[in-house]
Design a protein around this motif. Structure first.
Motif, PDB file in Angstrom:
ATOM      1  N   GLU A  97     -10.153   7.133 -81.375  1.00 28.72           N
ATOM      2  CA  GLU A  97      -9.562   6.903 -79.937  1.00 28.72           C
ATOM      3  C   GLU A  97     -10.362   7.479 -78.793  1.00 28.72           C
ATOM      4  OE1 GLU A  97      -5.816   8.885 -79.992  1.00 28.72           O
ATOM      5  OE2 GLU A  97      -5.001   7.983 -82.058  1.00 28.72           O
ATOM      6  N   PHE A  98     -10.217   6.946 -77.712  1.00 27.99           N
ATOM      7  CA  PHE A  98     -10.803   7.702 -76.504  1.00 27.99           C
ATOM      8  C   PHE A  98      -9.869   7.767 -75.089  1.00 27.99           C
ATOM      9  CE2 PHE A  98     -11.164   3.734 -74.049  1.00 27.99           C
ATOM     10  CZ  PHE A  98     -11.216   2.686 -75.212  1.00 27.99           C
ATOM     11  N   ALA A  99     -10.269   8.427 -74.309  1.00 29.73           N
ATOM     12  CA  ALA A  99      -9.348   8.771 -73.192  1.00 29.73           C
ATOM     13  C   ALA A  99      -9.756   7.702 -72.246  1.00 29.73           C
ATOM     14  CB  ALA A  99      -9.641  10.153 -72.549  1.00 29.73           C
ATOM     15  N   ALA A 100      -8.762   6.844 -71.812  1.00 32.95           N
ATOM     16  CA  ALA A 100      -8.893   5.792 -70.915  1.00 32.95           C
ATOM     17  C   ALA A 100      -8.161   6.215 -69.601  1.00 32.95           C
ATOM     18  CB  ALA A 100      -8.491   4.486 -71.922  1.00 32.95           C
ATOM     19  N   ASP A 101      -8.867   5.279 -68.716  1.00 34.55           N
ATOM     20  CA  ASP A 101      -8.038   4.930 -67.706  1.00 34.55           C
ATOM     21  C   ASP A 101      -7.660   3.460 -67.334  1.00 34.55           C
ATOM     22  OD1 ASP A 101      -7.337   4.525 -64.889  1.00 34.55           O
ATOM     23  OD2 ASP A 101      -8.916   5.823 -64.009  1.00 34.55           O
ATOM     24  N   THR A 102      -6.387   3.228 -67.630  1.00 31.63           N
ATOM     25  CA  THR A 102      -6.157   1.714 -67.673  1.00 31.63           C
ATOM     26  C   THR A 102      -5.477   1.337 -66.391  1.00 31.63           C
ATOM     27  OG1 THR A 102      -5.966   2.002 -69.932  1.00 31.63           O
ATOM     28  CG2 THR A 102      -4.884   0.024 -69.081  1.00 31.63           C
ATOM     29  N   THR A 103      -5.847   0.115 -66.112  1.00 32.30           N
ATOM     30  CA  THR A 103      -5.020  -0.790 -64.755  1.00 32.30           C
ATOM     31  C   THR A 103      -4.699  -1.916 -65.319  1.00 32.30           C
ATOM     32  OG1 THR A 103      -6.801   0.326 -63.386  1.00 32.30           O
ATOM     33  CG2 THR A 103      -5.464  -1.542 -62.355  1.00 32.30           C
ATOM     34  N   ILE A 104      -3.212  -2.112 -65.235  1.00 28.62           N
ATOM     35  CA  ILE A 104      -2.727  -3.433 -65.644  1.00 28.62           C
ATOM     36  C   ILE A 104      -2.061  -4.070 -64.481  1.00 28.62           C
ATOM     37  CG2 ILE A 104      -0.671  -2.004 -66.404  1.00 28.62           C
ATOM     38  CD1 ILE A 104      -0.236  -4.165 -68.419  1.00 28.62           C
ATOM     39  N   VAL A 105      -2.300  -5.439 -64.230  1.00 32.30           N
ATOM     40  CA  VAL A 105      -1.971  -6.074 -63.210  1.00 32.30           C
ATOM     41  C   VAL A 105      -1.234  -7.304 -63.670  1.00 32.30           C
ATOM     42  CG1 VAL A 105      -2.635  -7.420 -61.024  1.00 32.30           C
ATOM     43  CG2 VAL A 105      -4.029  -5.642 -62.003  1.00 32.30           C
TER      44      VAL A 105
END
Ligand code: ADP
Length: 505
Positions: A97-105
């Motif tokens: 696992e990794f920490a993520a910054d997710t943008t969803i459009v």
């Protein structure tokens, strides 16, 4: 210039997005199944394009998020409210696992219907770690600042205050918010207030340490303008070529006040002691002088008697009487000089003296006429105890006083003995005792025996023993009296032995 062809723009954009390797960019259909998987996604997530195509993008979420239905919730939010950005854990192909910054459009068809979603996932593990470390150290610094018992002030190279501990807030009356960003010189009165910038610039240019690592006592100023002494220790640290200085401050006002009180008390005590010593000395000058003057009178009387006799005057006796009288006159002069010196300097002149000699001389004076009164004197002088530290005249006065008192105490008693003894005492002291077979100490003077004006004698001033005590104590010794076995009293006093020293000439 011709407008760029639209197709080319779309191709360029695709190329550009494809080139991004620091993030996973992917597209899904409306149900969240992967439809496009760019190179960055391959690198970051570990799945190849062919493996993942058509698979639900939910596979990128950890199991806990899946159970909570998070992927669907995020898609719904993006569809309803526009692009969503969130931080959370994502899962690679290998399960890590990794920490993520997710943008969803949400992506829509020309008719507005939902076509799918675009996702951009950025690995923020490193940033998170750095942020956390920073937060931790910030927290650490905060906790130090809040609990460090001494006031602590951190400044930069220009003297701008960067932090201010809770104890500093209490000490100076400023809150941290009041002082952060301001020049530290606001905590100083003049001359330091006006010179502090200069101190810092001099240190920057010369590197010469005047306070760093040394510590100084300086004066500081509170918010209300009052000043107080403090001990300042400064430590220096540098990071990224920037220097910061940490000042630890110990408030000395309490300590100084206590010290000042002590000094006041001491000078008061010295003053009192001086006044009483002067009083005692002045009023006893007569008393002390009485001894040699009486002796002189006795010797000259005797001489005159001898001369008055019929026949040839006995030259040897005359000579002895006259020379003893002369000695006593010198002794009287000495007493006056020493008393004057004592009052002036408040100290005694201590030298290495021969104790048996001192006792012999003093006894001859004190016991004048004692034989006539049939008092037997026994000397138990240890010849091995020879050298003592003493002001000769003063210690002889003590011996004379004790012997005179002993003679007085014996009065008309049946057993008439005085014993003078020397012995070693504890801790390098020598003890001199004068024991008599007299009446013993009268009850009414017992309690204040060594105090001035305690006397049972008609002619007595009650000063002899108080002077003895002053003298003995000035010599670092002590004096006391105890009943003698078989009746009478033993007076004892101690002075320092000077074994191994040369006798002062
Ligand atoms: P003073 O000789 O003027 O009386 P001192 O200080 O020498 O003053 O003595 C105080 C008193 O202590 C004396 O009056 C006497 O009562 C008592 N005293 C001193 N020495 C002896 C002694 N050897 N035996 C009994 N009493 C003593």
């Amino acid at each position: 210039m011709a407008p760029p062809r639209l197709g080319t723009l779309a191709e360029d954009l695709a190329l550009f997005v494809e080139s991004a390797t620091d993030r996973a960019v992917l597209l899904t259909d409306a149900e969240g199944r992967v439809t496009a998987w760019l190179k960055g996604a391959e690198t970051l997530m570990g799945w190849g394009r062919d493996e993942i195509a058509g698979e639900p993008a939910d596979r990128l979420y950890p199991i806990g998020d899946l159970t909570a239905g998070l992927p669907a919730l995020e898609r719904a939010a993006a569809a309803d409210n526009g692009p969503q950005r969130s931080e959370g854990w994502r899962v690679r192909k290998d399960g890590s696992e990794f920490a993520a910054d997710t943008t969803i459009v949400a992506l829509r068809n020309p008719d507005g219907s939902l076509r799918g979603f675009g996702l951009s996932i950025v690995d923020i593990t490193a940033r998170k770690a750095a942020e956390q470390a920073l937060a931790h150290s910030e927290l650490h610094v905060r906790s130090i600042l809040a609990t460090v018992p001494s006031a602590m002030v951190v400044i930069d190279e220009l003297g701008t205050m960067l932090s201010f501990s809770a104890a500093a807030e209490k000490l100076f009356g400023w809150s941290e918010a009041d002082v952060i960003g301001r020049n530290v010189k606001m905590l100083m009165p003049n001359p330091d207030h006006d010179r502090h910038d200069q101190y810092l610039s001099r240190y920057r240019s010369t590197g010469e340490r005047r306070i760093i690592g040394i510590g100084r006592i300086i004066v500081a100023q509170r918010r209300d303008g009052t000043q107080f002494p403090m001990e300042l220790s400064v430590g220096e640290a540098s990071s990224d070529g920037r220097r910061i200085f940490t000042g630890f401050i110990r408030d000395l006002s309490e300590e100084q006040r206590a010290e000042f009180k002590l000094q006041e008390l001491q000078s008061e005590l010295i003053h009192v002691a001086r006044v009483s010593a002067m009083g005692t000395m002045a009023s006893t000058l007569a008393h002390e002088l009485n001894q040699p003057l009486t002796a002189i009178a006795n010797y000259t009387h005797a001489a005159s008697d001898l001369l008055g006799r019929d026949g040839a005057p006995p030259v040897d006796l005359l000579q002895e009487a006259v020379s003893e009288a002369a000695k006593e006159a010198l002794r009287a002069g000495n007493i006056v000089r020493r008393l004057r010196d004592f009052v002036a300097r408040g100290e005694v002149e201590q030298r290495v003296e021969n104790l048996p000699d001192m006792i012999d001389e003093a006894s001859r004076l004190a016991l004048m006429g004692a034989r006539e009164r049939s008092v037997r004197t026994i000397f138990k002088i240890d010849p091995a105890i020879e050298k003592v530290v003493a002001d000769r005249v003063q210690i002889q006065q003590v011996i004379v006083n004790l012997l005179r008192n002993a003679v007085d105490a014996i009065g008309e008693g049946a057993v008439r003995e005085i014993t003078v003894t020397t012995a070693r005492d504890l801790q390098g002291m020598v003890r001199i005792s004068v024991a008599d077979t007299g009446s013993g100490i009268a009850d009414e003077v017992q309690a204040q025996l060594f105090e001035a004006f305690a006397s049972t004698k008609e002619q007595g001033m009650g000063l002899g023993l108080s002077i003895c005590r002053t003298i003995v104590e000035a010599h670092g010794g002590r004096i006391w009296a105890e009943p003698r076995e078989g009746g009478g009293t033993v007076f004892q006093f101690t002075i320092m032995s000077a074994d191994g020293e040369e006798i002062d000439e």
